[in-house]
Design a protein around this motif. Structure first.
Motif, PDB file in Angstrom:
ATOM      1  N   LEU A  11       7.074  50.986 -24.758  1.00 27.34           N
ATOM      2  CA  LEU A  11       8.442  50.513 -24.571  1.00 27.34           C
ATOM      3  C   LEU A  11       8.466  49.120 -23.969  1.00 27.34           C
ATOM      4  O   LEU A  11       9.225  48.251 -24.411  1.00 27.34           O
ATOM      5  N   VAL A  12       7.620  48.877 -22.990  1.00 28.41           N
ATOM      6  CA  VAL A  12       7.547  47.545 -22.386  1.00 28.41           C
ATOM      7  C   VAL A  12       7.065  46.535 -23.415  1.00 28.41           C
ATOM      8  O   VAL A  12       7.582  45.415 -23.500  1.00 28.41           O
ATOM      9  N   MET A  13       6.074  46.907 -24.223  1.00 27.48           N
ATOM     10  CA  MET A  13       5.582  45.996 -25.264  1.00 27.48           C
ATOM     11  C   MET A  13       6.666  45.675 -26.277  1.00 27.48           C
ATOM     12  O   MET A  13       6.770  44.544 -26.750  1.00 27.48           O
ATOM     13  N   SER A  14       7.486  46.651 -26.625  1.00 26.22           N
ATOM     14  CA  SER A  14       8.515  46.421 -27.633  1.00 26.22           C
ATOM     15  C   SER A  14       9.664  45.571 -27.105  1.00 26.22           C
ATOM     16  O   SER A  14      10.390  44.962 -27.882  1.00 26.22           O
ATOM     17  N   MET A  15       9.836  45.514 -25.774  1.00 31.26           N
ATOM     18  CA  MET A  15      10.914  44.702 -25.214  1.00 31.26           C
ATOM     19  C   MET A  15      10.541  43.224 -25.112  1.00 31.26           C
ATOM     20  O   MET A  15      11.424  42.387 -24.999  1.00 31.26           O
ATOM     21  N   LEU A  16       9.264  42.918 -25.158  1.00 26.91           N
ATOM     22  CA  LEU A  16       8.848  41.519 -25.111  1.00 26.91           C
ATOM     23  C   LEU A  16       9.203  40.834 -26.426  1.00 26.91           C
ATOM     24  O   LEU A  16       9.160  41.430 -27.486  1.00 26.91           O
ATOM     25  N   VAL A  18       7.759  38.832 -28.415  1.00 25.10           N
ATOM     26  CA  VAL A  18       6.629  38.318 -29.181  1.00 25.10           C
ATOM     27  C   VAL A  18       6.527  39.152 -30.449  1.00 25.10           C
ATOM     28  O   VAL A  18       6.439  40.387 -30.382  1.00 25.10           O
ATOM     29  N   GLY A  19       6.565  38.505 -31.594  1.00 26.25           N
ATOM     30  CA  GLY A  19       6.598  39.213 -32.864  1.00 26.25           C
ATOM     31  C   GLY A  19       5.395  40.113 -33.083  1.00 26.25           C
ATOM     32  O   GLY A  19       5.524  41.228 -33.570  1.00 26.25           O
ATOM     33  N   ALA A  20       4.209  39.623 -32.725  1.00 26.35           N
ATOM     34  CA  ALA A  20       2.995  40.418 -32.939  1.00 26.35           C
ATOM     35  C   ALA A  20       3.010  41.671 -32.056  1.00 26.35           C
ATOM     36  O   ALA A  20       2.620  42.754 -32.506  1.00 26.35           O
ATOM     37  N   LEU A  21       3.482  41.541 -30.826  1.00 20.29           N
ATOM     38  CA  LEU A  21       3.533  42.701 -29.936  1.00 20.29           C
ATOM     39  C   LEU A  21       4.544  43.731 -30.426  1.00 20.29           C
ATOM     40  O   LEU A  21       4.325  44.929 -30.303  1.00 20.29           O
ATOM     41  N   GLN A  22       5.652  43.257 -30.981  1.00 22.49           N
ATOM     42  CA  GLN A  22       6.649  44.194 -31.494  1.00 22.49           C
ATOM     43  C   GLN A  22       6.126  44.949 -32.709  1.00 22.49           C
ATOM     44  O   GLN A  22       6.404  46.133 -32.879  1.00 22.49           O
ATOM     45  N   ASN A  23       5.345  44.269 -33.548  1.00 22.39           N
ATOM     46  CA  ASN A  23       4.748  44.955 -34.700  1.00 22.39           C
ATOM     47  C   ASN A  23       3.730  45.996 -34.241  1.00 22.39           C
ATOM     48  O   ASN A  23       3.680  47.103 -34.780  1.00 22.39           O
ATOM     49  N   ILE A  24       2.932  45.652 -33.248  1.00 23.47           N
ATOM     50  CA  ILE A  24       1.948  46.591 -32.706  1.00 23.47           C
ATOM     51  C   ILE A  24       2.673  47.766 -32.043  1.00 23.47           C
ATOM     52  O   ILE A  24       2.262  48.919 -32.175  1.00 23.47           O
ATOM     53  N   ALA A  25       3.760  47.467 -31.326  1.00 20.82           N
ATOM     54  CA  ALA A  25       4.522  48.527 -30.657  1.00 20.82           C
ATOM     55  C   ALA A  25       5.112  49.503 -31.674  1.00 20.82           C
ATOM     56  O   ALA A  25       5.117  50.715 -31.444  1.00 20.82           O
ATOM     57  N   LEU A  26       5.595  48.996 -32.805  1.00 18.52           N
ATOM     58  CA  LEU A  26       6.124  49.878 -33.845  1.00 18.52           C
ATOM     59  C   LEU A  26       5.032  50.808 -34.375  1.00 18.52           C
ATOM     60  O   LEU A  26       5.245  52.014 -34.527  1.00 18.52           O
ATOM     61  N   LEU A  27       3.875  50.253 -34.627  1.00 21.80           N
ATOM     62  CA  LEU A  27       2.755  51.065 -35.094  1.00 21.80           C
ATOM     63  C   LEU A  27       2.364  52.110 -34.049  1.00 21.80           C
ATOM     64  O   LEU A  27       2.110  53.273 -34.379  1.00 21.80           O
ATOM     65  N   LEU A  28       2.341  51.722 -32.779  1.00 20.18           N
ATOM     66  CA  LEU A  28       1.988  52.655 -31.715  1.00 20.18           C
ATOM     67  C   LEU A  28       3.033  53.759 -31.565  1.00 20.18           C
ATOM     68  O   LEU A  28       2.690  54.909 -31.275  1.00 20.18           O
ATOM     69  N   TRP A  29       4.335  53.428 -31.754  1.00 19.32           N
ATOM     70  CA  TRP A  29       5.369  54.464 -31.709  1.00 19.32           C
ATOM     71  C   TRP A  29       5.118  55.508 -32.788  1.00 19.32           C
ATOM     72  O   TRP A  29       5.262  56.710 -32.557  1.00 19.32           O
ATOM     73  N   LEU A  30       4.772  55.037 -33.985  1.00 14.12           N
ATOM     74  CA  LEU A  30       4.501  55.970 -35.073  1.00 14.12           C
ATOM     75  C   LEU A  30       3.292  56.849 -34.754  1.00 14.12           C
ATOM     76  O   LEU A  30       3.305  58.050 -35.038  1.00 14.12           O
ATOM     77  N   VAL A  31       2.270  56.271 -34.153  1.00  9.00           N
ATOM     78  CA  VAL A  31       1.082  57.039 -33.773  1.00  9.00           C
ATOM     79  C   VAL A  31       1.450  58.093 -32.728  1.00  9.00           C
ATOM     80  O   VAL A  31       1.009  59.251 -32.815  1.00  9.00           O
ATOM     81  N   VAL A  32       2.263  57.731 -31.742  1.00 10.37           N
ATOM     82  CA  VAL A  32       2.670  58.683 -30.701  1.00 10.37           C
ATOM     83  C   VAL A  32       3.475  59.827 -31.311  1.00 10.37           C
ATOM     84  O   VAL A  32       3.274  60.998 -30.970  1.00 10.37           O
ATOM     85  N   ILE A  33       4.367  59.523 -32.236  1.00  7.76           N
ATOM     86  CA  ILE A  33       5.157  60.571 -32.876  1.00  7.76           C
ATOM     87  C   ILE A  33       4.253  61.526 -33.651  1.00  7.76           C
ATOM     88  O   ILE A  33       4.413  62.751 -33.580  1.00  7.76           O
TER      89      ILE A  33
END
Length: 90
Positions: A11-16, A18-33
């Motif tokens: 969640l903290v990564m997705s709020m920053l 930075v485009g690359a961090l938001q893309n990584i955060a989206l992928l990580l959300w999918l992995v967590v789900i």
């Protein structure tokens, strides 16, 4: 409860901003789900085996679904009730 620290970091990564961090955060959300779904399936399989072992002569159809729903509610049920009388404010 084990996925909560991961969720906070993502969640903290997705709020920053930075485009690359938001893309990584989206992928990580999918992995967590996916991990949460796989964990629930594993719990259901183990529960079904334990129920069949404990009650071999009874039908346990629908019991696993009910047990999973109760397992998800257990965190809410364990919260202490406020010790306030009716009509009073805490």
């Amino acid at each position: 409860e084990f996925f909560l620290p991961m969720a906070v970091v993502i969640l903290v990564m997705s709020m920053l901003r930075v485009g690359a961090l938001q893309n990584i955060a989206l992928l990580l959300w999918l992995v967590v789900i996916v991990l949460i779904v796989l964990d629930s399936v594993g719990i259901a399989i183990r529960m079904r085996k334990q129920l069949a072992q404990r009650f071999p002569d009874q039908s346990t159809k629908g019991a696993v679904r009910y047990a999973l729903m109760r397992t998800l509610q257990m965190r809410r049920l364990r919260l202490p009730k406020p010790q306030v009388k009716r009509g009073e404010r805490p």
